[in-house]
Design an enzyme around this catalytic site. Structure first.
Site, PDB file in Angstrom:
ATOM      1  N   HIS A   1     -12.660  -4.022   4.073  1.00 54.55           N
ATOM      2  CA  HIS A   1     -11.240  -4.088   4.160  1.00 54.55           C
ATOM      3  C   HIS A   1     -10.736  -3.371   5.289  1.00 54.55           C
ATOM      4  CE1 HIS A   1      -7.138  -3.826   2.037  1.00 54.55           C
ATOM      5  NE2 HIS A   1      -6.876  -3.755   3.246  1.00 54.55           N
TER       6      HIS A   1
ATOM      7  N   GLU B   1     -18.374  12.735  21.368  1.00 52.53           N
ATOM      8  CA  GLU B   1     -17.267  13.499  21.097  1.00 52.53           C
ATOM      9  C   GLU B   1     -16.735  13.197  19.799  1.00 52.53           C
ATOM     10  OE1 GLU B   1     -14.641  14.072  24.258  1.00 52.53           O
ATOM     11  OE2 GLU B   1     -16.532  14.482  25.606  1.00 52.53           O
TER      12      GLU B   1
ATOM     13  N   HIS C   1      -6.890  -2.892  10.058  1.00 56.00           N
ATOM     14  CA  HIS C   1      -8.272  -3.796   9.618  1.00 56.00           C
ATOM     15  C   HIS C   1      -9.102  -4.026  11.021  1.00 56.00           C
ATOM     16  CE1 HIS C   1      -5.441  -6.090   6.287  1.00 56.00           C
ATOM     17  NE2 HIS C   1      -5.846  -4.804   6.094  1.00 56.00           N
TER      18      HIS C   1
ATOM     19  N   GLU D   1       0.807  -1.130   0.078  1.00 54.06           N
ATOM     20  CA  GLU D   1      -0.061   0.000   0.065  1.00 54.06           C
ATOM     21  C   GLU D   1       0.945   1.199  -0.079  1.00 54.06           C
ATOM     22  OE1 GLU D   1      -2.940  -0.878  -0.604  1.00 54.06           O
ATOM     23  OE2 GLU D   1      -3.620  -2.572   0.397  1.00 54.06           O
TER      24      GLU D   1
ATOM     25  N   HIS E   1      -3.023   2.535   8.056  1.00 55.58           N
ATOM     26  CA  HIS E   1      -3.728   1.713   7.600  1.00 55.58           C
ATOM     27  C   HIS E   1      -4.050   0.544   8.592  1.00 55.58           C
ATOM     28  CE1 HIS E   1      -6.194  -0.946   4.989  1.00 55.58           C
ATOM     29  NE2 HIS E   1      -5.244  -1.918   4.790  1.00 55.58           N
TER      30      HIS E   1
HETATM   31  P1  13P Z   1       1.312  -5.258   3.258  1.00 57.19           P
HETATM   32  O1  13P Z   1       1.758  -6.834   3.988  1.00 57.19           O
HETATM   33  O2  13P Z   1       1.812  -5.383   1.667  1.00 57.19           O
HETATM   34  O3  13P Z   1       1.609  -4.156   3.896  1.00 57.19           O
HETATM   35  O4  13P Z   1      -0.277  -5.468   3.108  1.00 57.19           O
HETATM   36  C1  13P Z   1      -1.155  -5.433   3.997  1.00 57.19           C
HETATM   37  C2  13P Z   1      -2.427  -4.910   3.975  1.00 57.19           C
HETATM   38  O5  13P Z   1      -3.423  -4.490   4.902  1.00 57.19           O
HETATM   39  C3  13P Z   1      -2.925  -4.580   2.443  1.00 57.19           C
HETATM   40  O6  13P Z   1      -3.936  -4.001   2.531  1.00 57.19           O
HETATM   41 ZN    ZN Z   2      -5.174  -3.945   4.339  1.00 59.62          ZN
END
Ligand code: 13P
Ligand code: ZN
Length: 341
Positions: free
Chosen positions: A267, A226, A198, A172, A196
């Protein structure tokens, strides 16, 4: 004084035939001398390893410490199953100065980035490696993260430290770099962190709600009082896309022009901020709001029609009281009719 520091006295020990020197400390002089010796090795209070530049490892640098702590905290929150998620920090010139002596003697070859971010040309990023686990960052930093330099045109990168044994930046990385470019511009250069993850509840919510910024923003703002203060612009939404390339990077950075947080349907989430605390806190707040909404709906027999909610006028009131400019496009009535009194 002419006193010797040490007197060597011959001593006879039973069982030994030699003559042993005995050390006699001449009290006051020796004490002064020992204090001087110890002082050579112990820095005065307030002088950090960084300032001394001695016996320091790159991981002692404060930006490294902040990065490693955040990666570990995110993993402990359950936001980074396996290699899920990634984190990048745009280094300050002074970070580059202090880190440079640890860089490889020979930088690795230039690699095309796949997107262009001209305003990020020449920038250095500390970034997670592709396929690497956030939970392993603290125990093996130089394998799991690396420092990457962007070309002057902002269209290629090369590794200058870390990502040992053939590692490369996260898949990413194009999204990270493009988001850095957009958020730096939106915040007068204040934004330094792109994250990023999950997180469970925001992903679950993306199965439930229409995939538009207004719906997500209103649900999250009204889930917890808040929220509107923490993300007054709201959250953007990118519909389901194949991850890890230029297309999702462009779609996400387009949303980042307006929002500092963007949901990736089915995602996860991308967030941005000025420092590690603000960025971690933003994702934490959004994920907690999604959790509360999901629980309230489950308690409500699955319905999103609640007995009690925060009204749009209530949101405006918070904006006024906390002196934050909330995104009017997310609210139900024209601002003039509700606020002009
Ligand atoms: P990477 O292992 O390439 O960082 O990918 C993890 C991920 O969350 C892809 O969206
Ligand atoms: Zn991801």
């Amino acid at each position: 004084g002419s006193h010797p520091f040490f007197l060597f006295l011959p001593l006879e020990y039973s069982g030994f035939r030699g003559i042993f020197p005995a050390l006699i400390l001449q009290n006051a002089r020796a004490h002064t001398m020992m204090k001087w010796v110890v002082g050579r090795f112990r820095p005065p209070p307030g002088i950090t390893w960084e300032k001394r530049g001695m016996d320091m490892r790159i991981t002692d640098l404060s930006f490294m410490q902040g990065y490693i702590r955040m990666a570990t905290d995110g993993a402990n929150m359950g936001w980074h199953e396996r290699n899920g998620g990634n984190l990048s920090y745009r280094m300050r010139p002074e970070d580059v100065d202090t880190a440079r002596k640890f860089f490889d003697k020979e930088p690795r070859p230039w690699v095309p980035l796949g997107v262009e971010a001209p305003t990020m040309g020449g920038a250095y990023f500390l970034v997670t490696g592709a396929g690497n686990y956030m939970r392993n960052v603290a125990t093996d930093p130089s394998r799991n993260i690396g420092i990457v330099e962007l070309s002057a045109a902002g269209d290629a990168y090369r590794i200058v430290w870390g990502l040992d044994d053939g590692g490369r930046p996260t898949s990413e990385f194009p999204t990270h770099v493009m988001n850095h470019a957009v958020r730096a511009e939106a915040t007068d250069g204040a934004c330094r962190v792109i994250y990023h993850a999950h997180p469970t509840n925001i992903i679950a919510l993306s199965y439930l709600l229409p995939l538009d910024a207004r719906t997500f923003t209103r649900v999250l703002w009204k889930a917890m009082t808040e929220c509107v203060v923490v993300f007054p612009a709201g959250v953007g939404v990118v519909p389901w896309m194949v991850p890890g390339g230029a297309d999702i990077a462009r779609a996400t950075s387009e949303q980042m022009k307006t929002f500092d947080a963007v949901v990736w349907a089915s995602h996860g989430l991308f967030v941005s901020g000025a420092d590690f605390d603000a960025t971690f806190g933003l994702l934490h707040t959004i994920e907690k709001a999604a959790d509360i909404y999901g629980r309230a709906r489950a308690m409500n027999g699955g319905s999103g029609e609640f007995l009690n909610t925060i009204t749009d006028e209530g949101l405006r009131q918070i904006g006024r009281e906390f002196n934050v400019k909330i995104n009017e496009a997310m609210l139900d009535f024209p601002a003039a009719s509700a606020t002009d009194n």
